[in-house]
Design a protein around this motif. Structure first.
Motif, PDB file in Angstrom:
ATOM      1  N   ASP A 110       0.809  -1.217   0.000  1.00 50.66           N
ATOM      2  CA  ASP A 110       0.000   0.000   0.000  1.00 50.66           C
ATOM      3  C   ASP A 110       0.844   1.270   0.000  1.00 50.66           C
ATOM      4  OD1 ASP A 110      -2.415  -1.358   0.056  1.00 50.66           O
ATOM      5  OD2 ASP A 110      -2.622  -1.259   2.240  1.00 50.66           O
ATOM      6  N   ALA A 111       2.159   1.117   0.070  1.00 48.18           N
ATOM      7  CA  ALA A 111       3.062   2.265   0.202  1.00 48.18           C
ATOM      8  C   ALA A 111       3.282   2.936  -1.150  1.00 48.18           C
ATOM      9  CB  ALA A 111       4.396   1.814   0.780  1.00 48.18           C
ATOM     10  N   ALA A 115       8.716   4.544  -1.336  1.00 51.21           N
ATOM     11  CA  ALA A 115       8.932   3.987   0.007  1.00 51.21           C
ATOM     12  C   ALA A 115       8.777   2.469   0.043  1.00 51.21           C
ATOM     13  CB  ALA A 115       7.942   4.619   0.985  1.00 51.21           C
ATOM     14  N   ARG A 116       8.316   1.896  -1.046  1.00 55.82           N
ATOM     15  CA  ARG A 116       7.943   0.474  -1.059  1.00 55.82           C
ATOM     16  C   ARG A 116       9.100  -0.460  -0.724  1.00 55.82           C
ATOM     17  NH1 ARG A 116       4.457  -0.175  -5.844  1.00 55.82           N
ATOM     18  NH2 ARG A 116       3.075   0.983  -4.497  1.00 55.82           N
ATOM     19  N   GLN A 117      10.280  -0.240  -1.291  1.00 57.48           N
ATOM     20  CA  GLN A 117      11.388  -1.165  -1.075  1.00 57.48           C
ATOM     21  C   GLN A 117      11.842  -1.178   0.384  1.00 57.48           C
ATOM     22  OE1 GLN A 117      14.823  -0.690  -3.582  1.00 57.48           O
ATOM     23  NE2 GLN A 117      15.882  -2.411  -2.655  1.00 57.48           N
ATOM     24  N   MET A 118      11.960  -0.010   1.000  1.00 60.31           N
ATOM     25  CA  MET A 118      12.405   0.056   2.387  1.00 60.31           C
ATOM     26  C   MET A 118      11.383  -0.611   3.312  1.00 60.31           C
ATOM     27  SD  MET A 118      13.841   3.222   4.696  1.00 60.31           S
ATOM     28  CE  MET A 118      12.482   4.279   4.330  1.00 60.31           C
ATOM     29  N   ILE A 119      10.110  -0.388   3.071  1.00 55.34           N
ATOM     30  CA  ILE A 119       9.072  -1.002   3.904  1.00 55.34           C
ATOM     31  C   ILE A 119       9.028  -2.510   3.657  1.00 55.34           C
ATOM     32  CG2 ILE A 119       6.601  -1.054   4.387  1.00 55.34           C
ATOM     33  CD1 ILE A 119       6.570   1.965   3.659  1.00 55.34           C
ATOM     34  N   ALA A 120       9.217  -2.930   2.419  1.00 54.91           N
ATOM     35  CA  ALA A 120       9.257  -4.366   2.117  1.00 54.91           C
ATOM     36  C   ALA A 120      10.433  -5.037   2.828  1.00 54.91           C
ATOM     37  CB  ALA A 120       9.351  -4.599   0.611  1.00 54.91           C
ATOM     38  N   ASN A 121      11.571  -4.366   2.872  1.00 58.01           N
ATOM     39  CA  ASN A 121      12.721  -4.919   3.602  1.00 58.01           C
ATOM     40  C   ASN A 121      12.360  -5.148   5.064  1.00 58.01           C
ATOM     41  OD1 ASN A 121      14.303  -4.876   1.317  1.00 58.01           O
ATOM     42  ND2 ASN A 121      15.371  -3.002   1.855  1.00 58.01           N
ATOM     43  N   GLY A 122      11.720  -4.163   5.688  1.00 59.02           N
ATOM     44  CA  GLY A 122      11.294  -4.308   7.082  1.00 59.02           C
ATOM     45  C   GLY A 122      10.296  -5.435   7.253  1.00 59.02           C
ATOM     46  N   PHE A 123       9.384  -5.575   6.306  1.00 62.84           N
ATOM     47  CA  PHE A 123       8.385  -6.647   6.350  1.00 62.84           C
ATOM     48  C   PHE A 123       9.071  -8.008   6.380  1.00 62.84           C
ATOM     49  CE2 PHE A 123       5.641  -9.738   4.272  1.00 62.84           C
ATOM     50  CZ  PHE A 123       4.406  -9.522   4.867  1.00 62.84           C
ATOM     51  N   PHE A 124       9.996  -8.224   5.463  1.00 61.88           N
ATOM     52  CA  PHE A 124      10.644  -9.532   5.375  1.00 61.88           C
ATOM     53  C   PHE A 124      11.647  -9.759   6.507  1.00 61.88           C
ATOM     54  CE2 PHE A 124       8.794  -9.115   1.173  1.00 61.88           C
ATOM     55  CZ  PHE A 124       8.152 -10.343   1.083  1.00 61.88           C
TER      56      PHE A 124
END
Length: 149
Positions: A110-111, A115-124
């Motif tokens: 939803d980002a 910002a998507r890649q940094m948030i995806a890194n945190g998710f994984f």
């Protein structure tokens, strides 16, 4: 003459030896795994208004009781893991909490694109923590089962 007997453990002897860590190394590894939860729980307890604001930011209500629950969970489950008292339960509690919080706070899908890649890194990365806590619970339950046998 000694004969080789098949082992019930399919892992190679080198791996079995590497998994036999001194007690302080195992405890340090558990402390590192729990460090973010201890820090988060302590910070929330010391800045309760900030903890309430965080609950409100994520749409959790009632915010004050939710903040108390998170503080108790983060510190309490970490202490269970570190003391070994109900370690498997503390580990599964932090695994479930982390999984839920990850889907709440790290919604990379939803980002905005920037910002998507940094948030995806945190998710994984958080999914990795979930796996670590499941491994701790599995290991602890296995130890208890072998003691009963």
């Amino acid at each position: 003459m000694a004969t080789l007997q098949p082992s019930s453990d399919p892992s190679p002897p080198v791996a079995r030896g590497a998994l036999s860590l001194p007690g302080w190394v195992s405890w340090l590894a558990l402390l590192l795994l729990c460090s973010a939860y201890l820090q988060g729980g302590i910070d929330k307890a010391l800045d309760f208004r900030g903890a309430i604001a965080e609950m409100q930011h994520f749409g959790l209500s009632p915010a004050a009781p939710m903040a108390v629950a998170v503080i108790v969970l983060e510190i309490g489950a970490s202490l269970m893991i570190l003391t070994g008292k109900g370690r498997w339960l503390g580990a599964l509690a932090l695994a479930a909490f982390t999984l839920a919080a990850t889907f709440l706070a790290n919604r990379f899908w939803d980002a905005p694109p920037e910002a998507r890649q940094m948030i995806a890194n945190g998710f994984f990365e958080h999914l990795g923590l979930v796996g670590g806590f499941i491994a701790v619970a599995w290991y602890d339950l296995g130890i208890h089962a072998s003691r009963r046998s």
